[in-house]
Write an enzyme that holds these catalytic residues in place. Structure first.
Site, mmCIF file in Angstrom:
data_model
loop_
_atom_site.group_PDB
_atom_site.id
_atom_site.type_symbol
_atom_site.label_atom_id
_atom_site.label_comp_id
_atom_site.label_asym_id
_atom_site.label_seq_id
_atom_site.Cartn_x
_atom_site.Cartn_y
_atom_site.Cartn_z
ATOM 1 N N CYS A 40 -2.982 -2.711 9.063
ATOM 2 C CA CYS A 40 -3.437 -1.953 7.886
ATOM 3 C C CYS A 40 -4.260 -0.715 8.225
ATOM 4 O O CYS A 40 -3.894 0.390 7.829
ATOM 5 C CB CYS A 40 -4.247 -2.860 6.975
ATOM 6 S SG CYS A 40 -3.333 -4.325 6.508
ATOM 7 N N THR A 44 0.852 -1.193 0.000
ATOM 8 C CA THR A 44 0.000 0.000 0.000
ATOM 9 C C THR A 44 0.885 1.239 0.000
ATOM 10 O O THR A 44 1.632 1.483 0.944
ATOM 11 C CB THR A 44 -0.925 -0.024 1.234
ATOM 12 O OG1 THR A 44 -1.643 -1.244 1.207
ATOM 13 C CG2 THR A 44 -1.877 1.142 1.227
ATOM 14 N N GLY A 71 -7.782 -3.231 15.250
ATOM 15 C CA GLY A 71 -6.321 -3.260 15.204
ATOM 16 C C GLY A 71 -5.820 -3.752 13.869
ATOM 17 O O GLY A 71 -6.495 -3.620 12.841
ATOM 18 N N ARG A 121 -7.819 -9.977 3.907
ATOM 19 C CA ARG A 121 -7.914 -9.869 5.369
ATOM 20 C C ARG A 121 -7.081 -10.977 5.981
ATOM 21 O O ARG A 121 -7.205 -12.138 5.556
ATOM 22 C CB ARG A 121 -9.367 -10.042 5.829
ATOM 23 C CG ARG A 121 -10.275 -8.896 5.473
ATOM 24 C CD ARG A 121 -11.724 -9.318 5.556
ATOM 25 N NE ARG A 121 -11.984 -10.430 4.633
ATOM 26 C CZ ARG A 121 -13.095 -11.139 4.603
ATOM 27 N NH1 ARG A 121 -14.056 -10.896 5.455
ATOM 28 N NH2 ARG A 121 -13.252 -12.119 3.738
ATOM 29 N N GLU A 122 -6.273 -10.632 6.965
ATOM 30 C CA GLU A 122 -5.518 -11.679 7.649
ATOM 31 C C GLU A 122 -6.521 -12.629 8.288
ATOM 32 O O GLU A 122 -7.519 -12.209 8.862
ATOM 33 C CB GLU A 122 -4.608 -11.076 8.721
ATOM 34 C CG GLU A 122 -3.454 -10.330 8.102
ATOM 35 C CD GLU A 122 -2.429 -9.878 9.132
ATOM 36 O OE1 GLU A 122 -2.159 -10.608 10.095
ATOM 37 O OE2 GLU A 122 -1.911 -8.766 8.944
ATOM 38 N N LEU A 130 -19.888 -3.570 11.059
ATOM 39 C CA LEU A 130 -20.632 -2.665 11.931
ATOM 40 C C LEU A 130 -20.501 -3.069 13.384
ATOM 41 O O LEU A 130 -21.147 -2.492 14.237
ATOM 42 C CB LEU A 130 -22.130 -2.694 11.560
ATOM 43 C CG LEU A 130 -22.574 -1.945 10.317
ATOM 44 C CD1 LEU A 130 -24.093 -2.022 10.187
ATOM 45 C CD2 LEU A 130 -22.144 -0.491 10.355
ATOM 46 N N ASN A 140 -9.872 1.187 2.942
ATOM 47 C CA ASN A 140 -9.517 0.937 4.349
ATOM 48 C C ASN A 140 -10.014 2.067 5.258
ATOM 49 O O ASN A 140 -10.453 1.822 6.378
ATOM 50 C CB ASN A 140 -8.004 0.745 4.500
ATOM 51 C CG ASN A 140 -7.592 -0.695 4.207
ATOM 52 O OD1 ASN A 140 -8.429 -1.529 3.896
ATOM 53 N ND2 ASN A 140 -6.311 -0.988 4.302
#
Ligand code: UGA
Length: 435
Positions: A257, A123, A254, A151-152, A247, A205
């Site tokens: 990213c 990024t 955390g 996504r991790e 949501l 993000n």
């Protein structure tokens, strides 16, 4: 197609293994000799769902290669595309530190030619590609942007079944190469300029992070007005214009990213002469959210000095061993500073957490052992293991049956029926529940 991937962190390794899975001949380079040796044996140095199996299979079948030598990528034939998957950590003032990218590009420029498309997965701020061309030392080489949306914890599934593929290019050649390398993945493809691709990544993000900070703020308000944030989430999310994903309020978000990218977008805007007004509060709210949770714990327990507490969950997300920017660490440190004695357990993140928490806490071999003799239990990562735990037994281990749920994900009514006092964020608490 011959493909090179520079950097075998979680983005690079997922990229390399998945491209091999699509049938490409993939050469992954990393300067860490120990990591490369492990990867050659099919061993993955971090936890990511499905990745070890994929790496082993692709190495065994000869499509995935690892090396410490950059020159190996041009042996035989030139790769058609070189993906840069290197860290871009916080620099000064929240800027994006490009030093890893610079070093790699200076080396790369001496061995590749115009037939290879240099593609940035990391990024980077919009406008960075001009610097990359300078570092490559050859302005004829195509420099493209291909931001990732992994996504991790679900990175392999996200790569192979993405919502979209984003390609930022300046030439038909780069567009053709990057379209072909993704052949076999069924997803809409956006072909735009590199600047647009880079801004879209930051925007994605930042948009997600802003939803989370806003929901966390509304959860804090719910605590004041006596409303239930879980119901608010359902009602708000049932509007298709809003949608029900991302949501869930809690004790802060955390990971490597969101916090970094939101700050970097703010910094990029300022550098270009625009002062954003909506971005800074996203970060400030998120810094305070774990501390609000700590305040709640202190209030409910009448202080924590000298009290033994158990923490279940240290990773920033379930299904990962990554603790970077994990709210659980901020909560642990704040409680330790207030004199608490803490025992921790995480199904996967004990090793990475030990690097951050050192000997400030005790490390338990199981969730139940961590709970032993604790005056309250804090559950801070949404691991499935914690919903499946035998709660009837947990009550016997704890000194007092008090649970603080930092993710609002446990079955609160069931736990209350078993005799627990349960606290979350933005949840209406019956007066009898106030420990
Ligand atoms: C995020 C984005 O979701 C990816 O699309 C992006 O590719 C990635 O950053 C990146 O830029 O590399 P990641 O940080 O790995 O992925 O994980 P997320 O699933 O987005 O979770 C981030 C944080 O938000 C976690 O702490 C999670 O617990 C929290 N979260 C998520 C909530 O608090 N509430 C929610 O409803 C969802």
């Amino acid at each position: 197609m011959k493909v090179a991937v520079i950097g075998t962190g979680y983005v690079g390794l997922v990229q390399g293994a998945c491209l091999a899975h699509l049938g490409h001949d993939v050469w992954c380079v990393d300067i860490d000799a120990q990591r490369v040796a492990e990867l050659k044996r099919g061993e993955v140095p971090f936890f990511e769902n499905g990745l070890p199996e994929l790496v082993s299979k692709e190495v065994e079948e000869g499509r995935l290669h690892f090396t410490t030598q950059l020159t190996d990528i041009v042996r035989g034939e030139m790769p058609e595309v070189v993906f840069l998957c290197l860290p871009t950590p916080y620099g000064q003032d929240g800027s994006c530190d490009l030093s890893y990218i610079e070093t790699a590009c200076r080396d790369l420029g001496t061995i590749i030619n115009e037939s290879a498309v240099v593609t940035i997965k990391s990024t980077l701020p919009p406008g960075s590609n001009n610097k990359i061309k300078q570092w490559l030392g050859n302005d004829q080489i195509d420099v493209a942007s291909n931001p990732e949306f992994l996504r991790e914890g679900s990175a392999v599934a996200d790569f192979l079944g993405p919502d979209r593929i984003l390609i930022g290019v300046e030439s038909d050649h780069a567009r053709d190469v990057l379209t072909r390398v993704h052949a076999g993945i069924d997803a809409p493809v956006f072909v735009v300029s590199p600047e647009t691709a880079q801004l879209a990544k930051y925007a994605s993000n930042t948009m997600l992070a802003s939803r989370l900070s806003l929901m966390n703020e509304i959860a804090n308000i719910a605590d004041y007005v006596g409303a239930d944030i879980k119901d608010v989430e359902k009602i708000v999310g049932s509007d298709p214009r809003i949608g029900d994903k991302f949501l869930r309020a809690g004790a802060g978000f955390g990971g490597s990213c969101f916090p970094k990218d939101v700050l970097a977008l703010e910094h990029t805007a300022r550098q270009h002469g625009y002062t954003p007004r909506l971005i800074q509060p996203i970060i400030e709210l998120n810094r305070d959210q774990p501390l609000r949770f700590v305040d709640l714990i202190k209030r409910r327990l009448n202080g924590v000095n000298g009290k033994r507490l158990a923490i279940w969950g240290l990773a920033f997300n379930k299904n990962t061993d990554d603790v970077r920017e994990s709210p659980a660490l901020a909560i642990a440190h704040a409680l330790l500073d207030a004199g608490a004695v803490i025992t921790v357990f995480d199904p996967r993140a004990m090793t990475s957490a030990r690097r951050e928490l050192g000997d400030r806490v005790e490390y338990a071999s199981s969730a139940l052992n961590a709970a032993n003799d604790a005056e309250a239990l804090l559950v801070l990562t949404e691991w499935d293991d914690f919903t499946q735990v035998p709660w009837a037994q947990v009550i016997g281990y704890l000194r007092a049956p008090i649970v603080f749920d930092g993710k609002n994900f446990l079955p609160h009514d069931e736990l209350r029926a078993q005799g627990f006092s349960v606290h979350g964020i933005g949840l209406w608490q019956a007066p009898s529940d106030q420990a």
